[in-house]
Design a protein around this motif. Structure first.
Motif, mmCIF file in Angstrom:
data_model
loop_
_atom_site.group_PDB
_atom_site.id
_atom_site.type_symbol
_atom_site.label_atom_id
_atom_site.label_comp_id
_atom_site.label_asym_id
_atom_site.label_seq_id
_atom_site.Cartn_x
_atom_site.Cartn_y
_atom_site.Cartn_z
ATOM 1 N N ASP A 239 -5.001 -7.716 1.375
ATOM 2 C CA ASP A 239 -5.155 -6.271 1.572
ATOM 3 C C ASP A 239 -3.917 -5.708 2.262
ATOM 4 N N LYS B 62 -15.245 -10.147 -4.293
ATOM 5 C CA LYS B 62 -14.322 -10.645 -3.277
ATOM 6 C C LYS B 62 -15.039 -11.455 -2.206
ATOM 7 N N TYR C 174 -8.129 -12.674 0.670
ATOM 8 C CA TYR C 174 -9.414 -12.703 -0.032
ATOM 9 C C TYR C 174 -9.311 -13.701 -1.180
ATOM 10 N N ALA D 160 -5.859 -12.668 -3.074
ATOM 11 C CA ALA D 160 -5.447 -11.267 -2.984
ATOM 12 C C ALA D 160 -5.322 -10.919 -1.507
ATOM 13 N N MET E 21 -7.417 -5.332 -5.721
ATOM 14 C CA MET E 21 -7.362 -4.637 -4.441
ATOM 15 C C MET E 21 -7.342 -3.127 -4.585
ATOM 16 N N ASP F 48 -15.692 -3.486 2.175
ATOM 17 C CA ASP F 48 -14.561 -3.216 1.292
ATOM 18 C C ASP F 48 -14.012 -1.826 1.603
ATOM 19 N N SER G 277 -4.534 -9.745 -8.632
ATOM 20 C CA SER G 277 -4.699 -9.145 -7.306
ATOM 21 C C SER G 277 -4.370 -7.654 -7.288
#
Length: 241
Positions: A157, A180, A163, A155, A103, A210, A99
């Motif tokens: 954000d 993702k 995600y 993951a 990210m 994204d 992750s």
């Protein structure tokens, strides 16, 4: 570092390469299809080390120790630092990219060449990359209301939005890029980054962008999410097969 020591280092490099190739360790570094080349490279290094030792022993026996002494010289000891990467590879198996890397890179979804018909039974196992391609570029037409199962790691954000991610690669881990999926629906209340999940769900036309490269990220409507062990091959190679 004399010739014998150089041969030892070459042998160790070859042996470690063979060890990685004969186990799943190599999957942390290169795609599965490169295994034969990795094994061949390891065999060549081991054979080269054996040949170097044989040549050195034969040369020494031919000219004698006395004749060889005036030509001997000491190499810098810093050359032994070449062994550090080998020891690290032997003692510490690096984890697959997760992750943290995902990210900090934009989603790398590519438009697929086509959309093969899905198997008839539900739920249907589908790769994360395949689902994302169908959702974004085929607008979900080939998915319909089929129930799908997708595996990936979690993951989050900066805002804590979850995600599901797979790292896709062309050749090796150095060029791995994330694909993702955003999650909606029945999401578990607590999600830990890098936890692997088997997500069961359906297509939804909802998309987001994204924040890294502003490319589209499709959603999947989750009906069930179950933790699963990390797969044998953590990377996805479906877009270059």
């Amino acid at each position: 570092m004399n010739r014998q020591a150089q041969a030892v280092v070459m042998f160790l490099v070859g042996a470690v390469t063979l060890h990685a190739g004969f186990t799943d360790l190599y999957l942390r570094y290169v795609k599965a299809g490169l295994r034969p080349l990795l094994l061949a490279a390891g065999a060549v290094l081991v054979a080269g080390a054996a040949a170097a030792v044989w040549y050195e022993v034969k040369s020494r026996s031919g000219r004698g120790r006395c004749a060889d002494a005036p030509h001997g010289h000491r190499e810098p000891r810093v050359a032994w630092l070449l062994l550090i990467p080998l020891l690290a590879l032997i003692l510490v198996a690096p984890p697959a990219l997760g992750s943290f890397s995902a990210m900090r890179a934009g989603t790398a979804l590519q438009q697929p060449y086509g959309y093969p018909k899905l198997p008839a039974s539900d739920p249907v196992r589908i790769s994360l990359v395949d689902y994302a391609g169908r959702a974004v570029y085929d607008h979900g037409r080939s998915l319909g209301q089929r129930k799908v199962q997708i595996t990936g790691f979690v993951a989050l954000d900066a805002q804590g939005a979850p995600y599901l991610v797979r790292m896709s690669l062309n050749c090796c881990a150095a060029d791995a890029q994330p694909v993702k999926l955003a999650l909606t629906g029945d999401i578990p209340p607590v999600l830990q980054p890098d936890t692997w999940l088997l997500v069961t769900g359906t297509y939804t036309p909802k998309q987001t962008r994204d924040p890294v490269n502003h490319r589209p990220i499709p959603y999947v409507r989750v009906t069930e999410a179950v933790p699963v062990p990390s797969p044998r091959d953590p990377y996805d190679e479906s877009w270059n097969q």
